[in-house]
Scaffold this active site. Structure first.
Site, PDB file in Angstrom:
ATOM      1  N   ALA A 180      31.061  49.365  47.938  1.00 12.51           N
ATOM      2  CA  ALA A 180      29.847  48.743  48.554  1.00 12.51           C
ATOM      3  C   ALA A 180      30.230  47.797  49.167  1.00 12.51           C
ATOM      4  CB  ALA A 180      28.845  48.899  47.626  1.00 12.51           C
ATOM      5  N   GLY A 232      30.958  42.350  47.362  1.00 11.40           N
ATOM      6  CA  GLY A 232      31.452  43.590  47.208  1.00 11.40           C
ATOM      7  C   GLY A 232      31.524  44.364  45.904  1.00 11.40           C
ATOM      8  N   LYS A 233      31.639  45.432  45.619  1.00  7.62           N
ATOM      9  CA  LYS A 233      31.664  46.097  44.434  1.00  7.62           C
ATOM     10  C   LYS A 233      31.997  47.568  44.532  1.00  7.62           C
ATOM     11  CE  LYS A 233      30.880  44.593  40.143  1.00  7.62           C
ATOM     12  NZ  LYS A 233      31.059  43.219  39.802  1.00  7.62           N
ATOM     13  N   GLY A 234      32.814  48.153  43.401  1.00  5.90           N
ATOM     14  CA  GLY A 234      33.088  49.585  43.729  1.00  5.90           C
ATOM     15  C   GLY A 234      33.580  50.116  42.413  1.00  5.90           C
ATOM     16  N   ASP A 273      36.738  44.778  36.357  1.00 10.02           N
ATOM     17  CA  ASP A 273      35.474  44.896  35.777  1.00 10.02           C
ATOM     18  C   ASP A 273      35.429  45.698  34.804  1.00 10.02           C
ATOM     19  OD1 ASP A 273      32.716  43.895  37.637  1.00 10.02           O
ATOM     20  OD2 ASP A 273      32.533  45.662  35.869  1.00 10.02           O
TER      21      ASP A 273
END
Ligand code: NAD
Length: 428
Positions: A72, A117-119, A158
């Site tokens: 994202a 952002g993150k995924g 993460d």
């Protein structure tokens, strides 16, 4: 993509609110204090884009399995997207969007030139062998290659990923691009461009922010008692920092339970979860407690540093600490936050407290781009400077507006993001 109505009151009986709900509610609370164009606020309620990829993996037994991955991108007005990659069965598009929004605020409050952002991949990494994890990571890197890069989007470790995952990711990207590109990810091992001090940084920043808050309220550091839930990377580094400062860390925990010593634990003697799993609850301390009891201890500072949503409407009235410093991401639900506000318990939010992680990631990226390593002393000095700069900006808003620490922190972030949007304008 469907997202729930962010203006609705949190109904914890229906389960804790999602990250995107919390992120939107915080955005609206901060916007109410600022004269920000409604169009910019509306824009920030949504991600720029969300990529969904299918990642095929050849298992060790020769069979093929398909996994779903996401990335994202929330907002890049201040710089490239930045945020973690998670390997967890609960990874979802909605979670990635919410967490990417948090990253936008976190980078802005630290004044780092990155966006959010993150995924992640929907997978239980414990079910993969090392070889399977490596193949999955390399293929995921290839699927994301069109939308990532050192000037576009820089992933980091993460939940379920770590330095080795980032090393495989960087190697796969570099092989395909035809040049070694360490700046495509952060959180790498130092031998391939990782930064010294990156692992300790989120816990260290929790310690620095706690120290500043203790001094702000003119408490005696030596008399301050602290309880830390989750003696892992963040919790152990924060606890040891505060212990070294002279504070009395009376309780720490891991997933199995907590240990308590009213005279203060020797936090350097307790091994953290990563060093030896089970060693926290197995430590020879005067008393043992449950994790729930730890959260309700009568201490000056409570640091939830394990997982999200541990402080809820159910236990917020039983919390006896005077101050909560959020080490984990999202440990406090909105309902609990309201109760803490009403009860006068100060909550220093995650987006500043644990932001040492993304700050040293930024230092890592600078070192990679410049091909020049910093000494650990320089990393820690610059981290201290950046944390103080952010803390002072938040403190100014806190004093000027008579709001909660959380609102003050989001106000600092939103003002910077909105200013950047105003100044750049809307194209075309
Ligand atoms: P970690 O795995 O190193 O440590 C987590 C600790 O919490 C362990 O001691 C574990 O036993 C304990 N724990 C796990 N589940 C628990 C439960 N249900 N109840 C009580 N204790 C429990 O993880 P970490 O890297 O220290 O991350 C902790 C939190 O901080 C997470 O919310 C993470 O998203 C956040 N965070 C981490 C970083 C980072 O770079 N490590 C940066 C920012 C935020």
């Amino acid at each position: 993509m469907t997202v729930s109505d962010p203006t609705a009151k949190p109904a914890e009986s229906a389960g804790p609110e999602s990250a995107v709900e919390t992120a939107r509610r915080q955005l609206e609370r901060a916007a109410a204090h600022l004269d920000v164009d409604a169009g910019i606020v509306e824009r920030l309620r949504h991600p720029t884009s969300v990529y969904r990829v299918t990642v095929p993996l050849e298992r060790d037994d020769g069979s093929r399995e398909m996994y779903t991955g996401y990335r994202a991108h929330h907002d890049s007005v201040r710089g490239p997207y930045k945020g973690g990659l998670r390997y967890h069965p609960d990874v979802s598009e909605e979670e990635c969007v919410g967490l990417s929004m948090w990253m936008t605020w976190k980078c802005a409050v630290m004044d780092i030139p990155f966006g959010g952002g993150k995924g992640g991949v929907v997978v239980d990494p414990k079910e993969l062998s090392a070889g399977e994890k490596e193949r999955l990571t390399r293929r995921f890197a290839e699927e994301l290659r069109p939308v990532i890069g050192p000037m576009q989007d820089i992933p980091a470790p993460d939940m379920g990923t770590g330095p080795q995952t980032m090393a495989w990711f960087m190697d796969a990207y570099s092989m395909q691009e035809g040049e070694t590109t360490p700046g495509v990810v952060t959180g790498k091992p130092p031998v391939i461009g990782g930064s010294y001090g990156r692992e300790e940084a989120p816990g260290r920043s929790v310690g620095i922010v706690t120290r500043e808050a203790i001094d702000y309220y003119e408490w005696d550091r030596e008399e301050t008692t602290v309880a830390v839930q989750g003696f892992g990377s963040v919790g152990a580094n924060a606890a040891r920092y505060l212990d070294d400062l002279g504070a009395s860390v009376v309780a720490v925990s891991d997933v199995d339970g907590a240990i308590y010593d009213s005279d203060g634990l020797d936090t350097n003697d307790v091994e953290d979860h990563d060093e030896t799993p089970g060693m926290v609850s197995g430590y020879d301390a005067p008393e043992t407690l449950t994790n729930d009891e730890l959260l309700e201890l009568d201490v000056d500072v409570l640091i939830p540093a394990a997982i999200g949503n541990v402080l809820t409407a159910e236990n917020a009235r039983d919390v006896s600490a005077d101050m909560i410093v959020e080490g984990a991401n999202g440990p406090t639900t909105s309902s609990a936050d309201e109760i803490f506000e009403e009860r006068g318990i100060h909550v220093i939010p995650d987006i500043i407290a644990n932001a040492g992680g993304v700050t040293v990631s930024y230092f890592e990226w600078l070192q990679d781009i410049n091909r020049r390593k910093w000494r650990l002393e320089r990393v820690n000095e610059e981290l201290e400077t950046e944390m103080l700069r952010a803390w002072n900006a938040v403190r100014k808003e806190y004093e000027a507006r008579n709001v909660t620490w959380r609102d003050a922190t989001y106000i600092v972030a939103l003002e910077r993001i909105a200013d950047a949007h105003e100044t750049r304008g809307l194209w075309p």
